[in-house]
Design a protein around this motif. Structure first.
Motif, PDB file in Angstrom:
ATOM      1  N   UNK A 123       2.413   4.535  39.804  1.00  0.00           N
ATOM      2  CA  UNK A 123       2.769   4.180  40.249  1.00  0.00           C
ATOM      3  C   UNK A 123       1.903   4.395  41.334  1.00  0.00           C
ATOM      4  N   UNK A 124       1.793   5.683  41.260  1.00  0.00           N
ATOM      5  CA  UNK A 124       0.248   6.605  42.079  1.00  0.00           C
ATOM      6  C   UNK A 124      -1.060   5.915  41.794  1.00  0.00           C
ATOM      7  N   UNK A 125      -0.455   5.939  39.937  1.00  0.00           N
ATOM      8  CA  UNK A 125      -2.561   5.767  39.461  1.00  0.00           C
ATOM      9  C   UNK A 125      -2.262   4.126  40.257  1.00  0.00           C
ATOM     10  N   UNK A 126      -1.749   3.056  39.998  1.00  0.00           N
ATOM     11  CA  UNK A 126      -1.645   1.515  40.905  1.00  0.00           C
ATOM     12  C   UNK A 126      -2.979   1.945  42.370  1.00  0.00           C
ATOM     13  N   UNK A 144      -0.513  14.327  39.076  1.00  0.00           N
ATOM     14  CA  UNK A 144       0.516  15.960  39.180  1.00  0.00           C
ATOM     15  C   UNK A 144       2.269  15.394  38.302  1.00  0.00           C
ATOM     16  N   UNK A 145       2.381  13.383  38.402  1.00  0.00           N
ATOM     17  CA  UNK A 145       3.568  13.725  38.199  1.00  0.00           C
ATOM     18  C   UNK A 145       3.546  13.596  36.811  1.00  0.00           C
ATOM     19  N   UNK A 146       2.394  13.138  35.789  1.00  0.00           N
ATOM     20  CA  UNK A 146       2.423  12.965  34.258  1.00  0.00           C
ATOM     21  C   UNK A 146       2.842  14.759  34.379  1.00  0.00           C
ATOM     22  N   UNK A 147       1.870  15.566  35.425  1.00  0.00           N
ATOM     23  CA  UNK A 147       1.949  17.174  34.725  1.00  0.00           C
ATOM     24  C   UNK A 147       3.102  17.747  35.025  1.00  0.00           C
ATOM     25  N   UNK A 148       4.433  16.663  35.768  1.00  0.00           N
ATOM     26  CA  UNK A 148       6.130  17.342  35.671  1.00  0.00           C
ATOM     27  C   UNK A 148       6.678  16.867  33.997  1.00  0.00           C
ATOM     28  N   UNK A 149       6.237  15.218  34.070  1.00  0.00           N
ATOM     29  CA  UNK A 149       6.564  14.810  32.741  1.00  0.00           C
ATOM     30  C   UNK A 149       6.524  15.730  31.737  1.00  0.00           C
ATOM     31  N   UNK A 150       4.742  16.404  31.726  1.00  0.00           N
ATOM     32  CA  UNK A 150       4.873  17.492  30.149  1.00  0.00           C
ATOM     33  C   UNK A 150       5.893  18.892  30.407  1.00  0.00           C
ATOM     34  N   UNK A 174       6.838  19.066  26.994  1.00  0.00           N
ATOM     35  CA  UNK A 174       5.415  19.018  26.395  1.00  0.00           C
ATOM     36  C   UNK A 174       4.893  18.384  25.207  1.00  0.00           C
ATOM     37  N   UNK A 175       5.613  17.926  24.794  1.00  0.00           N
ATOM     38  CA  UNK A 175       5.811  16.566  23.729  1.00  0.00           C
ATOM     39  C   UNK A 175       5.479  15.034  24.049  1.00  0.00           C
ATOM     40  N   UNK A 176       5.637  15.089  25.057  1.00  0.00           N
ATOM     41  CA  UNK A 176       5.707  13.786  25.489  1.00  0.00           C
ATOM     42  C   UNK A 176       4.026  13.015  25.285  1.00  0.00           C
ATOM     43  N   UNK A 177       4.687  12.523  24.265  1.00  0.00           N
ATOM     44  CA  UNK A 177       2.821  12.157  24.055  1.00  0.00           C
ATOM     45  C   UNK A 177       1.862  10.760  25.673  1.00  0.00           C
ATOM     46  N   UNK A 178       2.835   9.366  25.641  1.00  0.00           N
ATOM     47  CA  UNK A 178       1.907   9.067  26.799  1.00  0.00           C
ATOM     48  C   UNK A 178       1.985   9.560  28.069  1.00  0.00           C
ATOM     49  N   UNK A 179       2.204  11.010  28.203  1.00  0.00           N
ATOM     50  CA  UNK A 179       2.144  11.510  29.081  1.00  0.00           C
ATOM     51  C   UNK A 179       0.586  11.872  29.416  1.00  0.00           C
ATOM     52  N   UNK A 180       0.354  12.452  27.906  1.00  0.00           N
ATOM     53  CA  UNK A 180      -0.767  13.496  27.845  1.00  0.00           C
ATOM     54  C   UNK A 180      -2.147  12.383  28.397  1.00  0.00           C
ATOM     55  N   UNK A 181      -1.771  10.896  27.519  1.00  0.00           N
ATOM     56  CA  UNK A 181      -2.709  10.317  27.846  1.00  0.00           C
ATOM     57  C   UNK A 181      -3.636   9.578  28.480  1.00  0.00           C
ATOM     58  N   UNK A 182      -1.988   9.230  29.840  1.00  0.00           N
ATOM     59  CA  UNK A 182      -2.491   8.879  30.776  1.00  0.00           C
ATOM     60  C   UNK A 182      -2.946   9.742  31.466  1.00  0.00           C
ATOM     61  N   UNK A 183      -2.573  11.322  31.952  1.00  0.00           N
ATOM     62  CA  UNK A 183      -2.986  12.204  32.178  1.00  0.00           C
ATOM     63  C   UNK A 183      -4.648  12.045  32.348  1.00  0.00           C
ATOM     64  N   UNK A 184      -4.868  12.210  30.472  1.00  0.00           N
ATOM     65  CA  UNK A 184      -6.457  11.725  30.951  1.00  0.00           C
ATOM     66  C   UNK A 184      -6.876  11.179  31.720  1.00  0.00           C
ATOM     67  N   UNK A 185      -6.239   9.355  31.585  1.00  0.00           N
ATOM     68  CA  UNK A 185      -7.498   8.277  31.959  1.00  0.00           C
ATOM     69  C   UNK A 185      -7.009   8.676  33.392  1.00  0.00           C
ATOM     70  N   UNK A 186      -5.886   9.343  34.059  1.00  0.00           N
ATOM     71  CA  UNK A 186      -6.119   9.965  35.688  1.00  0.00           C
ATOM     72  C   UNK A 186      -7.788  10.696  36.137  1.00  0.00           C
ATOM     73  N   UNK A 187      -7.451  11.476  34.942  1.00  0.00           N
ATOM     74  CA  UNK A 187      -8.564  12.300  35.051  1.00  0.00           C
ATOM     75  C   UNK A 187     -10.004  12.053  35.088  1.00  0.00           C
TER      76      UNK A 187
END
Lengths: 754, 585
Positions: free
Chosen positions: B334-337, B346-352, B356-369
């Motif tokens: 939502x924030x990304x949009x 920050x929220x993806x980090x919270x998800x992680x 920590x094995x939540x794959x999607x969040x790592x990738x999405x965080x990469x996109x945010x960075x």
């Protein structure tokens, strides 16, 4: 749907999405081993120890403190070798803690000597710092961590003690000094300690930061200098995987993985590891520098450069070129001159590998490197220039001067690697010029040079390319002098030092094949030489073709041989491989002789002579002169032939191979024979000729070249006969007959060959 | 054996040709397995079976399966079991195990072992937090596993394990990285107790390719269809999965939210966004408080830039449970949009932090960075994603993009190639590869990539345009014209108007091309069409003038052919004198 048993665990090492391997900035963690060292220090400060033993213990402290964690058994044994009394006290103290309660360990930490100014463990001394570090680390532990430490101490103690046998009766005080030294060396230097320890399934666990660093540094050093002593590729890979499993952030392990897979020529894993390493490095780079630009961009550039070198190693020149261009572009954009210099030196290397002329680039590179004070790159460039110059026929003194200048630079900056290369290059140049003595002397110099590396892990002789080259030259020099025993010894050593799967093994393989080939050809065993041709061809195409032509020539398949030689000549003129051109010309001339067409060969020989003189290739020039003299002899001008021969005789006798010496002397004798009839002092001439033939015979017999020996005997018999010396004549004739029976092949007409 | 009756009820079913028809039987089986799993604390399997049972029609009272038989041993252990179960439910595993140690019934034995296993897992998680050093953190392991394995393997050899203990044995083996043995045990577990979904699910995680799947001999129970559909989705064999799910729906599971969500995820995987969205909306209607799979839903909303819907979803989920991985991912999206990338990260980090094995969040965080231009952090995030799952093509693609942004086209080739290897039929990787090759002036390779991207079905419709432009640069005029023609055909045939289309460019080029080749009628048609677009209007008019000039001079009308077609709206019909089929770059 996630797995039912997926654990939700919180990672405390992570802040801001970035995992820090080291949250508190503590490198030292209290481990059971460290506790043992602490108790040793405690004992040393509190109890009274004899001066000599104390001295030995003091010597022990530093390696114990900074080395990898040892097992308790090993540790106690080491201490015991110095001072059995202290070892016993340490053991008692550890026993107190391990078999006691948690409070015993806590008590131990409170009673540790607090390093102050007056105590033996001075505050800022190595020991003082260590104790303070440990105290600090211990005090930072949480309750459960302390409990865990205690548990692992108990485990450590009970693991170590059963293997430890307190064998006091064996102590011999006079010999301890030696054994300690040996022991320490073994423990600290041999790679075996790691394997032995890690093969033990129970004690096998993750390495500590320091241990891991030590392991990586040592293996990387060994891979560079002597990969026989490093762990086997598979074993090393296993170790690295283990290390990465426990700490995936340990970027250096990826780099070592890259080096290791390069060793086994695995492009897939090596690319993967290289990129992984740089992905990790980029992170740490940006972390260290606050502005992020310096460290981060830098590793990007070197990442691209390393990728280029990787493709270069695997012979993917086009890909390497692309990667290099990329590296150059980003280096230019960020004005990184040092990186650009590295790129430039790779650029000319790449051009050279592709076979195009790159001397202009190299010169530029040398100039720029000198300007930016990069001695390594500068002398590397000069060495490359020297190599190109030698091939192009630059004058010898220029090359030698250049090498001497770089040598001064190397010694000044103690670039041992380049010193080795420089020596190897000198050997090659001397060999090319045909100065075997000089080459031999330089080879001995390199081989007897002791390593200049500040740290070496028991490596006496490196297995770098320079050594391989030197040894190969030495082998060839020995073979030329007919010292096949020495040659075999050298190859045995080469095989040990450079096993067949390693990078530089190809050098000696080709060399070995060539020597075998020559030997069989000299012995006239063409059927044995023939199967070697495909093997040589697999290593080096040009060389293989040349050898094939030689075999065909010897088997009198003239047309085929001629076709191959023609092809080869065209090819070599394109690649500007002067030495081969000359050899091809000589062989072609020999082919013409076979059809008794001596005059056609003359222009070829003259061409060869000019070429070899132009490139200062003395050995080849002398051989060409031999051919010329022979042609003249055959054309009926023995006097001319003799004078030409005299020009060549001196260098051949001084530097040439034993075969050339024999051939030259035999030719001389034949010229003299031809002159016997015309000269007034014919008898004297004949006597001289007999003597010369005797000399030639001695050379041929050392080579065990029976065919030529037979020719010599035949000529001698005729000379004796003409002089009326019947007894000698009969002796020579008998020798001839014996050889003839042994050889069983009909004798080729002597006049037709050199 | 108290559930022996249960197995007997299953057996006749297995032999039928189409057992799936018999919904009543299935319902009965589900109800009994629910109670079995519930007694043993296997909550996830209970949830799955209950969801499925809920989707079927309720049974009349007399049809309800009898509450299961109670054996002699069960009676003996009744009190201890009840006590232990209550401790187990309160997560006091050691205590539960302590009171169960003397019990003999199978049920109690399972709970005893399971408590010991979970106790070990819990301790392991706790230990991870306070380890003695950074290098020790990988060393932390479940100490109970080895003992459990020894005991269970003894019983296994004696053939004393029932379906549930076999499942536990399999889990223990998997945790000890004995994957081959684990697969065997799970297969055995599915044979003894086909209705326990947990065993199937574990098997699903262990099967890595289709060959391995084919080599397994599985019981032919109706639940196998669910398993096959699930594993097809995992192995990216979406058409097969969809077919399976469709037949399940037809067989009577049409109300199952589980199936709907799985189909939606499958559609998401093949990027059929509209279908997936429709299904997710349906799912939300049926199950408004569902959190599972909502991160996938939010991805879809993100791709479609449906801000209000995403915002509504985010707020709704926060109200339900804000400390769930899925919720955090939705909020991150939502924030990304809304282009608030720091908050999104920050929220993806919270998800992680939650997992920590939540794959999607790592990738999405990469996109945010990446959006924040923090390339090094992006690289780290992507690398973590790859560590979790080597087959994550998005992370490889993201790494490639990062290096492309850093202007290292050669370097990123490797990453794009990796991504392409994992998704050979995804045009985006191919287009990216093509672009890199183009930057490296490797036109031949670039052309191959673009053409391949078009052949596998280009979603963004950019490959042909790029191909045509490349050919234009290389002055391969005929080939370029061909590409433009196919491009226009593609654009018009797909019906909807895409934002970035460059039909005008294509038309402009084609106009000039026909003009040069003296095909004035085609040229004038193209020029006329050019006039429909603002950016090409002037050129179109100029071309028309030129054509009329030339025509005036030559006075040779030849355009009979095209007059009748000129009012046809699609340009496909109006082309082409060139043979389309012969075109291969």
């Amino acid at each position: 749907m996630a797995s039912v048993h997926e654990s939700l665990y919180f990672n405390p090492m992570m802040t801001n999405g970035v995992v820090h391997a080291n949250v508190f900035g503590i490198k030292d963690w209290v481990t059971p081993y460290k506790i043992s060292v602490l108790s040793l220090l405690y004992e040393m400060t509190t109890s009274k120890i004899a001066l000599q033993e104390k001295r030995r213990l003091n010597k022990l402290i530093l390696p114990l403190q900074q080395g990898p964690d040892l097992q308790l058994g090993q540790f106690l044994k080491t201490v015991e070798d110095c001072c059995p009394q202290t070892a016993f006290a340490v053991k008692i103290r550890l026993n107190e803690m391990a078999d006691g309660e948690l409070k015993d360990m806590e008590f131990f930490f409170t009673t540790l000597p607090n390093p102050t100014f007056d105590s033996e463990a001075y505050k800022t001394s190595v020991v003082g710092l260590f104790i303070r570090h440990m105290l600090l680390a211990y005090n930072k532990l949480s309750f459960s961590q302390v409990y865990k430490l205690y548990k692992s101490l108990q485990h450590y103690y009970h693991m170590g003690v059963p293997t430890f046998v307190a064998d006091d009766s064996d102590m011999d005080l006079t010999s301890t000094e030696v054994t300690i030294g040996d022991k320490m060396e073994r423990e600290l230097d041999s790679p075996l300690t790691f394997c032995v320890r890690n093969e033990d399934p129970v004690s096998r666990g993750p390495l500590s930061q320091k241990q891991a660093e030590y392991f990586l540094a040592k293996q990387a050093y060994l891979l560079k200098n002597d990969d026989n002593k490093a762990l086997r590729p598979a074993k090393l890979q296993e170790e690295l995987n283990n290390m990465l499993k426990f700490n995936p952030d340990f970027a250096e392990a990826h780099y070592l993985n890259y080096l290791n897979s390069m060793r086994v020529q695995d492009i897939y894993i090596s690319t993967h590891s290289l990129l992984h390493y740089f992905d990790r490095l980029i992170l740490s780079g940006s972390e260290g520098k606050s502005n992020g630009d310096e460290g981060y961009g830098r590793s990007l550039r070197y990442a691209a450069l390393n990728l280029a070198s990787l493709h270069c190693r695997f012979g993917h020149y086009q890909l390497a070129d692309l990667a290099l261009q990329e590296a150059i572009r980003i280096a230019q954009e960020s004005n990184d001159h040092v990186c650009l210099q590295h790129c430039l030196s790779w650029l000319y290397t790449l051009e050279q590998m592709k076979g195009s002329d790159s001397s202009v680039l190299t010169e530029d590179s040398v100039k720029m490197a000198a300007h930016f004070c990069l001695p390594y790159l500068a002398s590397l460039g000069i060495q490359s220039l020297v190599q190109q110059g030698a091939v192009q026929g630059k004058s010898a003194h220029e090359l030698m001067d250049a090498l001497k200048d770089t040598d001064i630079l190397h010694w000044k900056h103690s670039l041992s690697e380049l010193i080795e290369i420089s020596l190897a290059q000198t050997i090659s140049i001397w060999r090319m010029y045909g100065k075997s003595t000089m080459a031999q002397q330089q080879a001995q110099l390199l081989l007897n040079m002791s390593s200049l590396e500040p740290v070496n892990f028991g490596v006496t002789q490196n297995n770098t390319e320079a050594f391989a080259v030197a040894l190969c030259h030495l082998a060839e020099l020995h073979a030329e002098q007919g010292l096949y025993g020495g040659t075999t010894e050298i190859f045995k050593h080469l095989k040990e030092q450079f096993p067949p799967h390693t990078q530089h093994a190809k050098l000696w393989m080709l060399c070995d094949l060539k020597i075998q080939f020559e030997k069989h050809m000299n012995d006239g065993k063409y059927h044995l030489a023939q199967p070697l041709v495909p093997a040589i061809r697999a290593q080096n195409k040009t060389e293989g073709l040349y050898r094939k032509a030689q075999v065909l020539k010897s088997l009198s398949r003239t047309t085929e041989a001629y076709r191959i030689l023609q092809k080869l000549q065209v090819h070599c003129e394109k690649t500007r491989c002067t030495e081969t051109i000359i050899r091809v010309l000589l062989s072609t001339a020999e082919l013409h002789w076979e059809s008794s067409d001596f005059s056609t060969g003359l222009p070829l020989l003259l061409q060869a002579l000019t070429l070899s003189r132009k490139h200062h290739l003395q050995a080849l020039a002398s051989r060409t002169l031999l051919h010329l003299a022979f042609t003249q002899l055959m054309l009926g001008v023995p006097e001319q032939a003799l004078s030409v021969l005299h020009e060549a005789l001196e260098p051949i006798l001084a530097h040439g191979g034993i075969m050339d010496k024999g051939r030259a002397l035999m030719l001389a004798a034949r010229c003299q024979m031809a002159l016997v009839a015309t000269r007034p002092n014919g008898r004297e001439q004949a006597a001289v000729a007999i003597h010369t033939l005797d000399e030639a015979a001695s050379y041929f017999s050392t080579l065990n070249c029976k065919e030529r020996l037979r020719d010599v005997r035949y000529l001698q018999a005729r000379l004796h006969s003409s002089l009326g010396q019947t007894a000698q004549r009969n002796r020579c004739a008998m020798l001839f007959h014996l050889l003839d029976r042994e050889l069983q092949t009909p004798r080729a007409p002597t006049d037709m060959r050199l | 054996m108290f559930y022996s009756s249960f197995i007997i009820t299953v057996k006749p079913l297995e032999n039928r040709v189409k057992p799936i028809r018999d919904l009543v039987q299935i319902k009965k089986q589900l109800i009994s397995v629910i109670s079995l799993c519930k007694e043993r604390g296997l909550v996830h399997s209970v949830k799955w079976a209950s969801e499925l049972a809920f989707a079927l029609d309720p049974l009349p009272k007399d049809e309800l399966p009898p509450s299961h038989l109670v054996s002699e041993e069960d009676v003996q252990d009744l009190d201890a079991f009840a006590l232990a179960k209550s401790y187990f439910d309160l997560k006091e595993y050691d205590r539960a195990a302590y009171f169960l140690r003397g019990c003999h019934s199978k049920k109690a034995y399972f709970l005893y072992m399971y408590s010991r296993y979970l106790s070990g897992e819990k301790k392991k998680d706790d230990e991870t937090v306070d380890s003695l050093g950074p290098l020790e953190k990988g060393q932390v392991r479940n100490e109970a596993l080895r003992e459990l394995r020894v005991e269970l393997s003894k019983k296994h050899r004696a053939g004393e394990l029932d379906g549930f203990t076999l499942y536990l044995y399999g889990v223990v083996l998997r945790k000890l990285d004995l994957l081959k043995e684990a697969v065997e045990v799970f297969v055995e577990a599915t044979h003894t107790l086909p209705l326990h979904w947990g065993s199937w699910l574990e098997l699903c995680n262990l099967v890595t390719n289709i060959e391995m799947l084919k080599s397994l001999s599985l019981p032919s129970c109706w639940i196998k269809d669910f398993f096959m559909a699930h594993i097809y989705t995992e192995l990216q064999m979406i058409p097969g999965a969809l077919q399976k799910y469709q037949s399940l729906i037809e067989a009577g599971f049409s109300k199952s939210t589980y199936i709907i969500s799985q189909i939606a995820v499958a559609y998401h995987n093949i990027r059929d966004i509209d279908q997936a969205l429709a299904l997710f909306n349906e799912l939300r209607e049926q199950d408004p408080y569902r959190i599972e799979n909502m991160d996938t839903f939010s991805n879809l909303l993100y791709v479609k830039s449906m801000k209000p819907e995403l915002s509504y979803l985010a707020h709704n989920l926060v109200e339900i449970d804000k400390y769930r991985v899925e919720t955090c991912c939705v909020i991150g999206n939502y924030y990304s949009l809304r282009s608030q990338h720091e908050k999104a990260a920050l929220y993806f980090q919270r998800a992680l932090k939650l997992n920590p094995r939540c794959l999607g969040a790592w990738t999405l965080m990469g996109h945010e960075y990446m959006e924040m231009k923090n390339t090094s952090a992006a690289i780290q995030a992507y690398r973590h994603a790859i560590e979790v799952n080597k087959r994550d093509y998005r992370a490889w693609y993201g790494l490639g993009q990062t290096y492309e942004i850093l202007k290292m086209p050669f370097y990123c080739l490797y990453y794009y190639r990796k991504a392409h290897q994992l998704r050979p039929n995804d045009s985006r990787m191919l287009v990216a590869l093509g672009e890199c090759y183009e930057k490296l002036s490797q036109q031949v390779e670039a052309k191959k990539c673009y053409w391949r991207a078009f052949s596998v079905g280009d979603v963004e419709k950019m490959a042909l345009l790029k191909l045509a432009k490349l050919q234009e640069q290389l002055t391969e005029t005929d080939e370029a014209a061909q590409s433009y023609i196919i491009y226009i055909q593609e654009i018009f045939s797909c019906g909807e108007q895409l934002e970035h289309v460059e039909v005008s460019t294509a038309l402009r080029y084609l106009g000039q091309y026909y003009f040069k080749n003296k095909l004035y009628d085609e040229a004038s048609l193209c020029a006329q069409r050019c006039c429909d677009y603002n950016d090409a209007r002037e050129e179109g008019k100029a071309l028309l003038r030129q054509i009329s000039q030339v025509r005036d001079q030559t006075e040779t009308p030849s355009g009979e052919l095209f007059v009748s077609l000129s009012d046809n709206n699609t340009p496909i019909k109006r082309v082409s004198p060139l043979n389309l089929s012969s075109f291969t770059p």
